[in-house]
Design an enzyme around this catalytic site. Sequence first.
Site, PDB file in Angstrom:
ATOM      1  CG  ASP A  46    -102.753   8.862  26.821  1.00 48.89           C
ATOM      2  OD1 ASP A  46    -102.915   9.906  27.478  1.00 48.89           O
ATOM      3  OD2 ASP A  46    -101.692   8.605  26.200  1.00 48.89           O
ATOM      4  CG  ASP A  85    -104.949  11.497  24.367  1.00 53.57           C
ATOM      5  OD1 ASP A  85    -104.721  12.468  23.625  1.00 53.57           O
ATOM      6  OD2 ASP A  85    -104.763  11.529  25.598  1.00 53.57           O
ATOM      7  CE  LYS A 115    -104.425  15.301  24.441  1.00 50.72           C
ATOM      8  NZ  LYS A 115    -103.225  14.543  24.838  1.00 50.72           N
ATOM      9  CD  GLU A 184     -99.717  17.141  30.874  1.00 53.02           C
ATOM     10  OE1 GLU A 184    -100.204  16.700  29.815  1.00 53.02           O
ATOM     11  OE2 GLU A 184     -99.697  16.496  31.928  1.00 53.02           O
TER      12      GLU A 184
HETATM   13  O1  KIV Z   1    -104.586  12.072  28.696  1.00 53.10           O
HETATM   14  C1  KIV Z   1    -105.009  13.163  29.096  1.00 53.10           C
HETATM   15  O2  KIV Z   1    -105.928  13.258  29.906  1.00 53.10           O
HETATM   16  C2  KIV Z   1    -104.369  14.362  28.561  1.00 53.10           C
HETATM   17  C3  KIV Z   1    -104.692  15.656  29.232  1.00 53.10           C
HETATM   18  C4  KIV Z   1    -104.095  15.685  30.568  1.00 53.10           C
HETATM   19  C5  KIV Z   1    -104.313  16.805  28.415  1.00 53.10           C
HETATM   20  O3  KIV Z   1    -103.624  14.285  27.641  1.00 53.10           O
END
Ligand code: KIV
Length: 277
Positions: A46, A85, A115, A184
Amino acid sequence: MGNKVTVSTFQKMKDNKEKITMLTAYDYTNAKLLDEAGIDAILVGDSLGMVMLGYPDTTRVTMEDMLHHTKAVARGVKHAMVISDLPFLSYHTGIYDAVKNAGVLIQQGYAQAVKLEGGSEVVDEVKAIIKAGIPVMGHLGLTPQSVHKFGGYGVQGKTASQAKKLIEDAQLLQDAGVFAIVLECVPYKLAEIISENLSIPTIGIGAGGGCDGQVLVSMDMLGMYKDMTPKFVKEYALIGQKIKAGVASYIQEVKNGVFPTTEHSFTIDEDVLKQVE
Ligand code: KIV
């Protein structure tokens, strides 16, 4: 699935101590390039809210945005695992919404896994999504969807109570059945402890070399996105500079009449031309 990377591949790589590589992508062309370069997993993050849509953070990203970009990425990928995401508020409003939205990214977006961010607060949603047959990747530490709660993008887990909560959340997510966890902005020694404690892989971003794999935002590591430059980013190519130089040459050549020449133009039969002149 041929030689497609799957959750089993992730686990085998952890077991064999082989580092897992993951990068973000948001469109067909870039996803295809990363896949052809041999990346293990592509995250339709995201983070597209910032790097593709120009928002200040990820909280404005919708399911519609995620679906649109996930579909494009999936069309470009043959080998890498595609993980999408779940955006802000798509899984915080209850189990039903969580399963339904995860299902949309799999069924219509052709992602292989989703995720989501958080630990104990979202563990019921995680379990319900996995129960529906959808692999879930966790995300702990700095969880950007909670930027307003954190008041910025600082390193997480620096106090003993925060560190303990991270260790507990990681265990809780593993017990709930996630196949991997993104860590993270976590001190590298803490990320090492978490990675050693878990039997599933950890994928670090700003969490040091002790994680089982690494992820970066592709626009960051290719030197294309400059609105924010986190300490953990390493630039592997200066594509942003190359784009600007290429565009500047194009502008100059068009203005000076150097481009296009006949090499980049089409011909017409002289007889046909005579009839219209
Ligand atoms: O949204 C994203 O790109 C992420 C990564 C930074 C892990 O969650």
